[in-house]
Motif scaffolding. Sequence first.
Motif, PDB file in Angstrom:
ATOM      1  N   SER A 812       0.842  -1.193   0.000  1.00  0.00           N
ATOM      2  CA  SER A 812       0.000   0.000   0.000  1.00  0.00           C
ATOM      3  C   SER A 812       0.876   1.242   0.000  1.00  0.00           C
ATOM      4  O   SER A 812       2.078   1.189   0.278  1.00  0.00           O
ATOM      5  N   TRP A 813       0.261   2.386  -0.307  1.00  0.00           N
ATOM      6  CA  TRP A 813       1.037   3.624  -0.308  1.00  0.00           C
ATOM      7  C   TRP A 813       1.593   3.959   1.084  1.00  0.00           C
ATOM      8  O   TRP A 813       2.756   4.366   1.192  1.00  0.00           O
ATOM      9  N   ASN A 815       2.638   1.983   3.356  1.00  0.00           N
ATOM     10  CA  ASN A 815       3.824   1.155   3.563  1.00  0.00           C
ATOM     11  C   ASN A 815       4.971   1.584   2.665  1.00  0.00           C
ATOM     12  O   ASN A 815       6.132   1.544   3.055  1.00  0.00           O
ATOM     13  N   MET A 951      -1.350  -0.607  -5.920  1.00  0.00           N
ATOM     14  CA  MET A 951      -1.420  -0.249  -4.500  1.00  0.00           C
ATOM     15  C   MET A 951      -2.766   0.371  -4.134  1.00  0.00           C
ATOM     16  O   MET A 951      -2.971   0.768  -2.983  1.00  0.00           O
ATOM     17  N   GLY A 952      -3.690   0.461  -5.091  1.00  0.00           N
ATOM     18  CA  GLY A 952      -5.013   0.971  -4.767  1.00  0.00           C
ATOM     19  C   GLY A 952      -5.027   2.479  -4.656  1.00  0.00           C
ATOM     20  O   GLY A 952      -4.316   3.187  -5.373  1.00  0.00           O
ATOM     21  N   PHE A 954      -4.392   6.251  -3.496  1.00  0.00           N
ATOM     22  CA  PHE A 954      -3.212   6.949  -3.008  1.00  0.00           C
ATOM     23  C   PHE A 954      -3.470   8.454  -3.075  1.00  0.00           C
ATOM     24  O   PHE A 954      -4.216   8.932  -3.930  1.00  0.00           O
ATOM     25  N   MET A 998      -4.932   6.961   6.463  1.00  0.00           N
ATOM     26  CA  MET A 998      -4.808   5.723   5.692  1.00  0.00           C
ATOM     27  C   MET A 998      -4.070   4.658   6.492  1.00  0.00           C
ATOM     28  O   MET A 998      -4.424   3.483   6.451  1.00  0.00           O
TER      29      MET A 998
END
Length: 1001
Positions: A812-813, A815, A951-952, A954, A998
């Motif tokens: 993910s963003w 991370n 990453m979905g 962001f 997030m």
Amino acid sequence: MPLPLLLLLLLLPLTLATALPASPLNDDVLSLILLKSSLQDPLSSLSSWNEDDELPCNWLHLQCDPLTSRVVVLSLNSLSLSGHLPRGLERLQSLHTLSISNNNLSGELPPQLSLLTSLTSLNLSHNQLSGRIPEDLGALSSLRSLDLSGNSLSGPIPESLFSGKACSSLRSLSLSDNRLEGSLPMSLPQCSFLLHLNVSGNQLSGLPDGVWALSRLRVLDLSRNSFSGAVPETIADVHNLKTLRLNGNGFSGTIPAGLGLCPHLNMLDLGDNSFSGSMPESIQSLTALFYFSLMNNKLSGEIPEWIGNVSNLQHLDLSNNEFAGAIPESLGNLRDLNYLSFSGNMLTGFIPASIAECSKLIEVRLRANNLNGSIPKGLFDLELQLLDLSSNKLSGSIPPGSTSFSQSLRSLDLSDNELNGVIPEEMALYFNLKYLNISHNDLRTRLPPELGSFRNLSVLDFRNSGIYGPIPGDLCDSGSLTVLQLDGNSVAGSIPEEIGNCSSLYLLSLSHNALTGSIPAAISRLKKLKILNLEFNNLTGEIPQQLGTLTNLLAVNISHNMLVGRLPTGGIFQSLDKSALQGNLGICSPLLTGPCKMNVPKPLVLNPNAYHQDNGSDVVTDATPVIKSKHKRFLSISSIVAISAAFFIVLGVLAVALLNVSARRRIGLLENALESICSSSSTKSGGPAVGKTVIFTPRTNRKTEEMVIGAETLLAKATEIGRGVFGAVFKAPVGEGRTVAIKKLITSNIIQYHEDFDREVRTLAKAKHLNLLPLKGYYWTPQLQLLISDYLPGGSLHSWLHARSEAMAPLSWPNRFKITLGTAKGLAYLHQSFRPPIIHYNIKPSNILLDENFNPKITDFGLARLLPKLDKHVISSRFQSAMGYMAPELACQSLRINEKCDVYGFGVLILELVTGRKAVEYGEDDVVILIDQVRAMLEQGNALDCVDQSMGEFPEEEVLPVMKLGLVCTSQIPSSRPSMAEVVQILQVIKTPVLDRMEAF
């Protein structure tokens, strides 16, 4: 501790407490000798300090009061001193100036400094001091100047510094370039007499409103921190300001019109923030302003005509905003202007000819706008060093340059326009030109033969510019050319043999042209060559076998030519993929399905009947009998063809068999690796090697013999998990469910003496940071060297980005940002906490390990210290596998290698995290360099198309600045890259509450 110093420390309290009156002169001598004893003095700068002297007044680097003979000034600047500041300096009770700047002092600031009651100036800048600023410094009632900049001080700024006695006298305070955090103290406005305040380059965030009420301030520098919010109109109350630097923060809102009420302002830098709106008209009242930067904001509207009224401007930077409209003609009024940048806006219209009236201009940057029309000829009459008009819609021809222009110009970029016509002959006089880029135009002209006149040229880029004609043979007479790109033109003829004179060349790209002839063997003389692109030409013959000696070559594409024969046996050629070879007549490779053609002489076939005479006739018919000779046997054509075919079939079968054997050997290598490791630790006599194991824990008291057996037993259970430039990595169980990672170093080129090896490894073991994978110990014999560290089961960043299994969810963003920031902090620690700094040299995803919470751990740091000679060419060849991550200066003899090499690799790492793509990718027709691709899409306004969609969701307000930061870090010019400490600060500025939400989710 040396015995004399120990006795001195023991006797000092007795000296201070004695009932007998002590001589003040002896106190000064005693204090200074104590200071000398605590410092390392490699230049012997303090050799005149003799403890037998009654007075110190004849000693160097100090001054005494002529009436009292007490020391009043102690100045030890730039003497390469190292060590700690000792106790005892407080005895210098008459000292009013203490300056020990630009040295290597370490440790914390002694609180006893607050007892120097006469001190008016304290300067300890540019050392390696750490810890917190002592609270007691605020007690120095006479202190007027305090400079602690350029250290590693951390924690908050103490409130007492501004609420104590020092506040009433303090005039100048500099705490820049440290690691200070938190808010500026609320007590700061009490120092109403403060004239100079510099807290730049820290991690400060809070800002008391009273800062804008310090009316006597002349210099206010809050740059490169994490301040945010709006700048109030009350800035007008600081009407004595001369320098205001707020750049590199998160300030937003409009630029306050009150700035125009600061008539003495000569330097105004508001760049790298989030200011919006238009420029306030009040700025035109700042007639003393000579430095003005609004770069990298969100400002809009037109560039006002009144900008020409700020007549003293020397530096004007409005780049990377949203300014539209035309460039004002009034710029010609700025006769002292030497730097002009309007790049990265939405400007339209012509470039005004009036710019040529700015006769002192040195750099002009107008790239990435929508400017049209022709290039004003007057620009080519100035003494410019840099001219960048790229990525516009300029048309017409390139103007001829004047003599002064040709002598001064260093960099010319006219790429991505609509220019046409010929390349002016005057360009042959640009003797000092180092960078020339006219790619992506429509010149339709011959390749100028004058290219050989560029004696200092380093980069030549003529891609897709309509160039035709042969490549000049004298192109490389200077030997300074490092990049040659002529792709996408109509360049014809053969590649000249003189190309071998380009001794500095590391990129040669001639693809998509009409080149003929063979590939010259002279290319094998280009020992620094890293990229060779010759695809889509009409090259013939075989690839010279000598090219296999190019050990630095990392990427080759020879596809779509008419080449035949075998590939060179050495270098990268045996590992080329299909896309780099396909489309030729007959290259011999198991990757290709086409025929394999060899350039060998045709066999001589003799017809035995041709020399048989029948009745005196030379005519041979089909019925003529064949006479078999006992001495010569002749084969028919069909027999030779059959034998040849059989021969090649046998060769093919043997090749396949060898490949299978090689594959089986590679599989068996993992099973037998430990057996070979253990056998390598034996002496020639067959007994165990005499070695030493050091574990950096209290358990180092185990016997060496036990550890030798333990090491072999440990390796016997190990399995290989990876290989790097320094050797193989194994994981091994050590009992109680714990696993360690063991790196078996490649013995070749590693330090061979145990003392040297021990010293360097112990230095690396001192690196303790949350984002570093620390060394736990080592094992050493002359034949076997192991490094021991913790094993992280989370895998490397490379596996998460580029080799992710189905069980691994996309990063993910939040991370990815965590990994970016953590890696930056780890590198900043290596660069700042050691002298000389520890440079990684090999930053890439496979050297970033992740724990269960995706916290990054940098591994393999500083291993270049284990090379016997830290030479840039050794490093370049050692890390040649890091294609795309290596800073360009590693291949340049004239550039000094420093921490900026790591910054470059980190920039590439950022782009990989944002895009999810590799640094270099090989397509069917070309090689895609990630840096170039991202930069091009950013300039085209399509930057979000680069972002890894896996990453979905962001936040664009974070991803885009991070992407731009990656491009800044990968600047070709090392000095243009930020330090890692600055990178950390920039990332902390970018982090927003949106990211926090997030992460919580």
